[in-house]
Design a protein around this motif. Structure first.
Motif, PDB file in Angstrom:
ATOM      1  N   ILE A 167     -19.454-128.843  10.838  1.00 39.63           N
ATOM      2  CA  ILE A 167     -19.415-127.947   9.687  1.00 39.63           C
ATOM      3  C   ILE A 167     -20.806-127.751   9.104  1.00 39.63           C
ATOM      4  O   ILE A 167     -21.546-128.716   8.903  1.00 39.63           O
ATOM      5  N   GLU A 168     -21.132-126.494   8.846  1.00 37.80           N
ATOM      6  CA  GLU A 168     -22.417-126.199   8.205  1.00 37.80           C
ATOM      7  C   GLU A 168     -22.172-125.514   6.870  1.00 37.80           C
ATOM      8  O   GLU A 168     -21.302-124.630   6.763  1.00 37.80           O
ATOM      9  N   ILE A 169     -22.967-125.919   5.881  1.00 33.83           N
ATOM     10  CA  ILE A 169     -22.841-125.287   4.568  1.00 33.83           C
ATOM     11  C   ILE A 169     -23.180-123.801   4.708  1.00 33.83           C
ATOM     12  O   ILE A 169     -24.152-123.436   5.367  1.00 33.83           O
ATOM     13  N   GLY A 170     -22.360-122.985   4.102  1.00 32.77           N
ATOM     14  CA  GLY A 170     -22.551-121.542   4.173  1.00 32.77           C
ATOM     15  C   GLY A 170     -21.665-120.866   5.203  1.00 32.77           C
ATOM     16  O   GLY A 170     -21.488-119.648   5.164  1.00 32.77           O
ATOM     17  N   GLN A 171     -21.101-121.638   6.119  1.00 32.77           N
ATOM     18  CA  GLN A 171     -20.278-121.014   7.167  1.00 32.77           C
ATOM     19  C   GLN A 171     -18.936-120.551   6.600  1.00 32.77           C
ATOM     20  O   GLN A 171     -18.413-121.133   5.641  1.00 32.77           O
ATOM     21  N   TYR A 172     -18.412-119.499   7.194  1.00 37.50           N
ATOM     22  CA  TYR A 172     -17.066-119.022   6.853  1.00 37.50           C
ATOM     23  C   TYR A 172     -16.057-119.660   7.788  1.00 37.50           C
ATOM     24  O   TYR A 172     -16.343-119.846   8.982  1.00 37.50           O
ATOM     25  N   ILE A 173     -14.895-120.001   7.270  1.00 34.93           N
ATOM     26  CA  ILE A 173     -13.820-120.513   8.116  1.00 34.93           C
ATOM     27  C   ILE A 173     -12.977-119.314   8.583  1.00 34.93           C
ATOM     28  O   ILE A 173     -13.081-118.226   7.997  1.00 34.93           O
ATOM     29  N   PRO A 174     -12.160-119.493   9.631  1.00 34.08           N
ATOM     30  CA  PRO A 174     -11.370-118.346  10.115  1.00 34.08           C
ATOM     31  C   PRO A 174     -10.472-117.786   9.009  1.00 34.08           C
ATOM     32  O   PRO A 174      -9.758-118.528   8.341  1.00 34.08           O
ATOM     33  N   ALA A 175     -10.522-116.476   8.833  1.00 33.52           N
ATOM     34  CA  ALA A 175      -9.746-115.819   7.781  1.00 33.52           C
ATOM     35  C   ALA A 175      -8.275-115.712   8.197  1.00 33.52           C
ATOM     36  O   ALA A 175      -7.937-115.792   9.383  1.00 33.52           O
ATOM     37  N   VAL A 176      -7.408-115.548   7.213  1.00 37.13           N
ATOM     38  CA  VAL A 176      -5.989-115.254   7.448  1.00 37.13           C
ATOM     39  C   VAL A 176      -5.715-113.872   6.859  1.00 37.13           C
ATOM     40  O   VAL A 176      -5.982-113.637   5.683  1.00 37.13           O
ATOM     41  N   VAL A 177      -5.230-112.958   7.721  1.00 40.15           N
ATOM     42  CA  VAL A 177      -5.028-111.570   7.300  1.00 40.15           C
ATOM     43  C   VAL A 177      -3.533-111.266   7.264  1.00 40.15           C
ATOM     44  O   VAL A 177      -2.806-111.578   8.215  1.00 40.15           O
ATOM     45  N   LYS A 178      -3.065-110.653   6.190  1.00 38.43           N
ATOM     46  CA  LYS A 178      -1.654-110.270   6.038  1.00 38.43           C
ATOM     47  C   LYS A 178      -1.593-108.803   5.635  1.00 38.43           C
ATOM     48  O   LYS A 178      -2.270-108.377   4.697  1.00 38.43           O
ATOM     49  N   GLY A 179      -0.695-108.080   6.280  1.00 34.17           N
ATOM     50  CA  GLY A 179      -0.491-106.718   5.834  1.00 34.17           C
ATOM     51  C   GLY A 179      -0.648-105.708   6.956  1.00 34.17           C
ATOM     52  O   GLY A 179      -0.873-106.086   8.099  1.00 34.17           O
ATOM     53  N   PRO A 180      -0.509-104.405   6.604  1.00 28.23           N
ATOM     54  CA  PRO A 180      -0.315-103.929   5.241  1.00 28.23           C
ATOM     55  C   PRO A 180       1.006-104.417   4.632  1.00 28.23           C
ATOM     56  O   PRO A 180       2.033-104.427   5.318  1.00 28.23           O
ATOM     57  N   MET A 181       0.939-104.807   3.373  1.00 31.37           N
ATOM     58  CA  MET A 181       2.123-105.256   2.655  1.00 31.37           C
ATOM     59  C   MET A 181       2.984-104.046   2.302  1.00 31.37           C
ATOM     60  O   MET A 181       2.466-102.958   2.044  1.00 31.37           O
ATOM     61  N   THR A 182       4.305-104.278   2.320  1.00 29.95           N
ATOM     62  CA  THR A 182       5.232-103.229   1.917  1.00 29.95           C
ATOM     63  C   THR A 182       6.174-103.794   0.857  1.00 29.95           C
ATOM     64  O   THR A 182       6.219-105.018   0.648  1.00 29.95           O
ATOM     65  N   THR A 183       6.944-102.899   0.236  1.00 28.47           N
ATOM     66  CA  THR A 183       7.949-103.361  -0.724  1.00 28.47           C
ATOM     67  C   THR A 183       8.914-104.331  -0.041  1.00 28.47           C
ATOM     68  O   THR A 183       9.368-105.305  -0.639  1.00 28.47           O
ATOM     69  N   ALA A 184       9.203-104.099   1.233  1.00 25.77           N
ATOM     70  CA  ALA A 184      10.121-104.991   1.962  1.00 25.77           C
ATOM     71  C   ALA A 184       9.568-106.409   2.044  1.00 25.77           C
ATOM     72  O   ALA A 184      10.307-107.386   1.895  1.00 25.77           O
ATOM     73  N   HIS A 185       8.269-106.547   2.277  1.00 31.26           N
ATOM     74  CA  HIS A 185       7.672-107.895   2.311  1.00 31.26           C
ATOM     75  C   HIS A 185       7.828-108.583   0.960  1.00 31.26           C
ATOM     76  O   HIS A 185       8.078-109.790   0.891  1.00 31.26           O
TER      77      HIS A 185
END
Lengths: 163, 176
Positions: A12-30
Motif C-alpha cells: 500500500i502506498e499513501i495517495g493510491q486509490y483502491i478499486p472503486a465500486v460502481v452501481k447504476g444507473p439507479m432506477t426507481t425499481a432499485h
C-alpha cells in the motif's frame, strides 16, 4: 472457492486509490427493492408526488441507508477475507435520484504497522456521474503484512496492541 | 414583521437527551432469505453471503456487515405505518427513531439521515438473534439559512443473543 486474498499492507502506498465500486444507473425499481427489503416506508423513496410536491425534492431519493452499505462494500471488497474493514464514517450531503450512476471510491491517506498487522487510513466518498461528491467520509482498514497471518475474525482491536 | 426562530429544544426534548433504551432483541433470528433480499438489493453478491465454501472464515454464510441495523422490524403489537398514508403530511417515518427510545417530539416535517460512524467487529449469521442498545447521545438545533434544523445523535450497539459484539454506530438524524 476459498478465502479471497485482500490487499497486503506492504503493497500500500499513501495517495493510491483502491478499486472503486460502481452501481447504476439507479432506477426507481432499485430504490423500491431496497426500501421493501428493509421495510422503510419513508415516502420520499417511492411516492414521486409526495417527494416532489410536498417535500420539494427533484425526484424520489436513493436511500442513504443503501449508500452506506455500498461504502462498507467498497472497503470489505478491498480487505477481502484476509483483512478487516474496521471503521467507516460518512455524511450524507448529496441527494441522488433515479438515473444516477454512483461510484464509491477510496484513497489511502495514511498507514501504520501495529503489532503483526497494518492499519490503513482512507478518505472515501461516492461520486455521481457528473463527478459531484455526495457522501464524503473516512475509513480505517486492517490488513495483513506480507507473509503474515490474516487478520483474525471476529475482529478485536486489541490485536493491534499485542506484540 | 419580525420573525422569531422557534426553539425546538424544549424542556421535554432536553429531558430525553441521554435517554437509554433497554436492550431490545429483534423479534426473530436472522433469516437466510432476508439476508438474500438484502445483499441482492445492495447489488452485492459477495460469496461470503451465500457460499458455504467461500465463507469458512466466518463459520458459514453471513449477513452483510450493516445488516443488524435493519432487523428491528415492526412487531405485531405496533401500529401499521401504512395505516396513516391517507394523511397528506405523513411521511411514513415513525418519530420513535429506535425501539425503546422515546419519540423526538419536534414539529419539523422533513427527516433526513445525516450520516454514520461505524465500528465493525463481526458479521451476523442466519439463526442468530440480534440485540440492540440505543441511546440519544445529543439533540441540538442549528439555525441555517433555510430555517431551524434539529440534529438527533443516536449511539447504537449491536450484539448477538450470545453477547458477541457485532458493530457500534453513531447515527445523526436531521429534522428540518
Amino acid at each position: 472457492m476459498g478465502d479471497t486474498q485482500g490487499a497486503v499492507f506492504d503493497d500500500i502506498e499513501i495517495g493510491q486509490y483502491i478499486p472503486a465500486v460502481v452501481k447504476g444507473p439507479m432506477t426507481t425499481a432499485h430504490i423500491v427493492r431496497w426500501s421493501a427489503a428493509m421495510e422503510n416506508w419513508h415516502r420520499i423513496h417511492y411516492d414521486w408526488k409526495y417527494a416532489t410536491e410536498h417535500d420539494g425534492l427533484p425526484d424520489v431519493m436513493v436511500n442513504g441507508s443503501w449508500k452506506q452499505h455500498v461504502m462498507i462494500q467498497l472497503l470489505a471488497d478491498w480487505a477481502g477475507d484476509t483483512g478487516w474493514a474496521w471503521k467507516v464514517a460518512f455524511q450524507f450531503r448529496g441527494m441522488n435520484v433515479p438515473g444516477d450512476t454512483l461510484t464509491a471510491w477510496g484513497r489511502v491517506t495514511g498507514k501504520e504497522q501495529r503489532g503483526r498487522f497494518g492499519v490503513v487510513d482512507l478518505e472515501i466518498g461516492m461520486l455521481d456521474q457528473k463527478g459531484q461528491e455526495g457522501t464524503p467520509g473516512t475509513a480505517r482498514v486492517v490488513l495483513p503484512l506480507r507473509g503474515g497471518p490474516p487478520v483474525p475474525y471476529p475482529f478485536d482491536p486489541a490485536i493491534l496492541d499485542a506484540a | 414583521m419580525s420573525e422569531t426562530i422557534p426553539d425546538y429544544i424544549t424542556p421535554e426534548v432536553k429531558a430525553i437527551i441521554g435517554a437509554e433504551a433497554p436492550p431490545i432483541t429483534a423479534r426473530h433470528a436472522v433469516e437466510s432469505s432476508e439476508v438474500r433480499r438484502f445483499h441482492q438489493a445492495l447489488i452485492d453478491n459477495a460469496p461470503r453471503f451465500w457460499d458455504p465454501e467461500a465463507s469458512k472464515r466466518y463459520g458459514g454464510p453471513v449477513a452483510p456487515m450493516g445488516f443488524p441495523v435493519h432487523v428491528f422490524r415492526r412487531t405485531e403489537e405496533e401500529p401499521d405505518p401504512l395505516a396513516m398514508m391517507d394523511q397528506p403530511d405523513y411521511d411514513g417515518v415513525d418519530r420513535a427513531l429506535r425501539p425503546g427510545l422515546p419519540p423526538v417530539l419536534v414539529p419539523l416535517k422533513r427527516l433526513m439521515n445525516g450520516g454514520y460512524e461505524y465500528e465493525l467487529f463481526r458479521h451476523a449469521r442466519p439463526g442468530e438473534g440480534i440485540v440492540l442498545k440505543s441511546r440519544y447521545a445529543d439533540i441540538y438545533q442549528r439555525n441555517g439559512r433555510t430555517g431551524p434544523i434539529v440534529f438527533v445523535v443516536i449511539e447504537d450497539s449491536y450484539e448477538t443473543g450470545a453477547g458477541e459484539k457485532l458493530l457500534r454506530s453513531t447515527n445523526t438524524i436531521i429534522l428540518r
